[in-house]
Scaffold this motif. Structure first.
Motif, PDB file in Angstrom:
ATOM      1  N   GLY A 280     -73.633  51.442 -55.144  1.00  9.44           N
ATOM      2  CA  GLY A 280     -72.912  51.916 -53.757  1.00  9.44           C
ATOM      3  C   GLY A 280     -71.583  51.064 -53.886  1.00  9.44           C
ATOM      4  O   GLY A 280     -70.541  51.607 -53.743  1.00  9.44           O
ATOM      5  N   LEU A 281     -71.769  49.719 -53.881  1.00  9.56           N
ATOM      6  CA  LEU A 281     -70.564  48.885 -53.659  1.00  9.56           C
ATOM      7  C   LEU A 281     -69.560  48.991 -54.742  1.00  9.56           C
ATOM      8  O   LEU A 281     -68.407  48.928 -54.527  1.00  9.56           O
ATOM      9  N   GLU A 282     -70.068  49.132 -55.808  1.00  6.68           N
ATOM     10  CA  GLU A 282     -69.111  49.653 -57.076  1.00  6.68           C
ATOM     11  C   GLU A 282     -68.278  50.861 -56.752  1.00  6.68           C
ATOM     12  O   GLU A 282     -67.184  50.812 -57.143  1.00  6.68           O
ATOM     13  N   ARG A 283     -68.788  51.781 -56.315  1.00  5.85           N
ATOM     14  CA  ARG A 283     -68.002  53.092 -55.871  1.00  5.85           C
ATOM     15  C   ARG A 283     -67.157  52.921 -54.653  1.00  5.85           C
ATOM     16  O   ARG A 283     -65.914  53.532 -54.766  1.00  5.85           O
ATOM     17  N   VAL A 284     -67.560  52.107 -54.045  1.00  2.00           N
ATOM     18  CA  VAL A 284     -66.676  51.750 -52.904  1.00  2.00           C
ATOM     19  C   VAL A 284     -65.422  50.962 -53.239  1.00  2.00           C
ATOM     20  O   VAL A 284     -64.292  51.296 -52.955  1.00  2.00           O
ATOM     21  N   LEU A 285     -65.700  50.237 -54.169  1.00  2.00           N
ATOM     22  CA  LEU A 285     -64.593  49.250 -54.652  1.00  2.00           C
ATOM     23  C   LEU A 285     -63.778  50.376 -55.559  1.00  2.00           C
ATOM     24  O   LEU A 285     -62.262  49.968 -55.513  1.00  2.00           O
ATOM     25  N   ASP A 286     -64.544  51.048 -56.106  1.00  2.00           N
ATOM     26  CA  ASP A 286     -63.585  51.863 -57.217  1.00  2.00           C
ATOM     27  C   ASP A 286     -62.746  52.680 -56.150  1.00  2.00           C
ATOM     28  O   ASP A 286     -61.384  52.975 -56.616  1.00  2.00           O
ATOM     29  N   CYS A 287     -63.066  53.249 -54.967  1.00  2.00           N
ATOM     30  CA  CYS A 287     -62.422  53.969 -54.060  1.00  2.00           C
ATOM     31  C   CYS A 287     -61.140  53.159 -53.601  1.00  2.00           C
ATOM     32  O   CYS A 287     -60.001  53.523 -53.487  1.00  2.00           O
ATOM     33  N   ILE A 288     -61.384  51.800 -53.221  1.00  2.00           N
ATOM     34  CA  ILE A 288     -60.502  50.807 -52.703  1.00  2.00           C
ATOM     35  C   ILE A 288     -59.274  50.725 -53.860  1.00  2.00           C
ATOM     36  O   ILE A 288     -58.079  50.659 -53.211  1.00  2.00           O
TER      37      ILE A 288
ATOM     38  N   ASN B 299     -67.312  47.662 -45.105  1.00  2.00           N
ATOM     39  CA  ASN B 299     -68.138  47.406 -44.133  1.00  2.00           C
ATOM     40  C   ASN B 299     -69.131  48.481 -43.763  1.00  2.00           C
ATOM     41  O   ASN B 299     -70.480  48.276 -43.491  1.00  2.00           O
ATOM     42  N   GLY B 300     -68.391  49.840 -43.680  1.00  2.00           N
ATOM     43  CA  GLY B 300     -69.525  50.858 -43.350  1.00  2.00           C
ATOM     44  C   GLY B 300     -70.575  51.016 -44.446  1.00  2.00           C
ATOM     45  O   GLY B 300     -71.721  51.298 -44.246  1.00  2.00           O
ATOM     46  N   HIS B 301     -70.135  50.745 -45.851  1.00  2.00           N
ATOM     47  CA  HIS B 301     -71.215  50.868 -46.997  1.00  2.00           C
ATOM     48  C   HIS B 301     -72.190  49.732 -46.726  1.00  2.00           C
ATOM     49  O   HIS B 301     -73.486  49.981 -46.724  1.00  2.00           O
ATOM     50  N   VAL B 302     -71.732  48.628 -46.514  1.00  2.00           N
ATOM     51  CA  VAL B 302     -72.639  47.574 -46.280  1.00  2.00           C
ATOM     52  C   VAL B 302     -73.689  47.676 -45.261  1.00  2.00           C
ATOM     53  O   VAL B 302     -74.807  47.668 -45.124  1.00  2.00           O
ATOM     54  N   GLU B 303     -72.935  47.855 -43.857  1.00  2.00           N
ATOM     55  CA  GLU B 303     -73.897  47.849 -42.698  1.00  2.00           C
ATOM     56  C   GLU B 303     -74.904  49.302 -42.879  1.00  2.00           C
ATOM     57  O   GLU B 303     -75.828  49.278 -42.442  1.00  2.00           O
ATOM     58  N   GLY B 304     -74.231  50.344 -43.245  1.00  2.00           N
ATOM     59  CA  GLY B 304     -75.079  51.722 -43.293  1.00  2.00           C
ATOM     60  C   GLY B 304     -76.268  51.415 -44.248  1.00  2.00           C
ATOM     61  O   GLY B 304     -77.472  51.800 -43.928  1.00  2.00           O
ATOM     62  N   THR B 305     -75.700  50.690 -45.247  1.00  2.00           N
ATOM     63  CA  THR B 305     -76.983  50.546 -46.388  1.00  2.00           C
ATOM     64  C   THR B 305     -78.193  49.582 -45.881  1.00  2.00           C
ATOM     65  O   THR B 305     -79.261  49.789 -46.159  1.00  2.00           O
ATOM     66  N   VAL B 306     -77.746  48.428 -45.183  1.00  2.00           N
ATOM     67  CA  VAL B 306     -78.664  47.238 -44.910  1.00  2.00           C
ATOM     68  C   VAL B 306     -79.397  48.150 -43.674  1.00  2.00           C
ATOM     69  O   VAL B 306     -80.687  47.644 -43.537  1.00  2.00           O
ATOM     70  N   ARG B 307     -78.845  48.620 -42.807  1.00  2.00           N
ATOM     71  CA  ARG B 307     -79.331  49.320 -41.720  1.00  2.00           C
ATOM     72  C   ARG B 307     -80.542  49.878 -42.010  1.00  2.00           C
ATOM     73  O   ARG B 307     -81.689  49.883 -41.651  1.00  2.00           O
ATOM     74  N   GLU B 308     -80.483  50.909 -42.932  1.00  2.00           N
ATOM     75  CA  GLU B 308     -81.495  51.707 -43.578  1.00  2.00           C
ATOM     76  C   GLU B 308     -82.360  50.841 -44.285  1.00  2.00           C
ATOM     77  O   GLU B 308     -83.657  51.103 -44.213  1.00  2.00           O
TER      78      GLU B 308
END
Length: 258
Positions: free
Chosen positions: A224-232, A156-165
């Motif tokens: 960015g989402l792919e990298r977040v999913l890689d971390c997960i 959620n941090g990635h989604v919200e941070g990216t979309v807010r920007e």
């Protein structure tokens, strides 16, 4: 309003047990408020403006929605219901989280006012609760609940941070009267001087070599989402394996798995 007087909006009955049938519904009021907020901004979604939209008296709306905070809770929960989580968990955690993330981004872009809503104190409306059940259900079989909370917060941090920007940038360009390429062209002389000064080598490397700033907003989001999913993925047991997306396989080359 004191703590003793506060009653969660979801605990208030939609209509009284006795008496005439209400002329309006919370759904009508909420939908009108969302239409106004989408078109004119959240600050324009006042009880008076909503009443005019649906043909009611402003004070009469308070019988259905006691406060503006309640109204915003209803609006936020309604738009969260637009995120499609049907069929989740499907058994492919990566596909599920990707679908959720893309759905959340699309919802925020349809309703940019959601970026201004304080969501740190959730009201646990029906749409939000459905999201909790379906989204956290994706990883529930693989990690303890606290780990699940942390991983979902990361997503959620990635989604919200990216979309807010993305939303704030679009608003800034709108106010400036310039398109993004026009703004970049206007900034070029100063950026060129900074690069040629030699005083900011990392900044110069970003300007001269980085590919990401030249991608579309959607491409930046997906990368960015792919990298977040890689971390997960690193936090999940091997039994939770989800296939690597085809484009990532191509980047890594044949035979080089993660």
């Amino acid at each position: 309003m004191t703590d003793a007087e506060y009653v969660n909006i979801w605990m208030r009955p939609e209509r009284p047990a006795y008496g005439p049938k209400p002329a309006y519904s919370r759904a009508q009021i909420t939908e009108a408020a969302i239409r106004i907020a989408d078109a004119e901004g959240l600050e324009s979604a006042t009880m008076r403006r909503i009443a005019a939209e649906i043909g009611a008296g402003a004070m009469s709306l308070y019988r259905y929605v006691p406060s503006r905070d309640n109204l915003i809770e209803l609006m936020a929960d309604q738009v969260m219901g637009e995120i499609d989580v049907t069929g989740m968990p499907s058994g492919d955690w990566r596909a599920d989280l990707t679908r959720y993330a893309e759905g959340q981004r699309a919802m925020w872009l349809r309703h940019p006012w959601i970026a201004t809503v304080q969501r740190s104190l959730p009201s646990f409306g029906p749409s939000q609760l459905l999201l909790v059940e379906r989204l956290m259900g994706v990883l529930d079989a693989f990690v303890p609940i606290d780990e699940n909370l942390g991983l979902v917060a990361l997503l959620n941090g990635h989604v919200e941070g990216t979309v807010r920007e993305e939303i704030s940038s679009a608003e800034a360009f709108r106010r400036s009267g310039l398109s993004e390429p026009e703004w970049m062209a206007r900034s070029y002389p100063y950026v060129d001087r900074l690069v040629k000064s030699g005083e900011y080598p990392i900044f110069a490397k970003i300007v001269m070599e980085a590919r990401q700033p030249h991608l579309s907003r959607e491409e930046q989001f997906r990368n960015g989402l792919e990298r977040v999913l890689d971390c997960i993925a690193t936090a999940l047991p091997s039994t939770a394996g989800s296939p690597m997306p085809a484009h990532r396989e191509g980047q890594d080359g044949p035979g080089t798995g993660s």
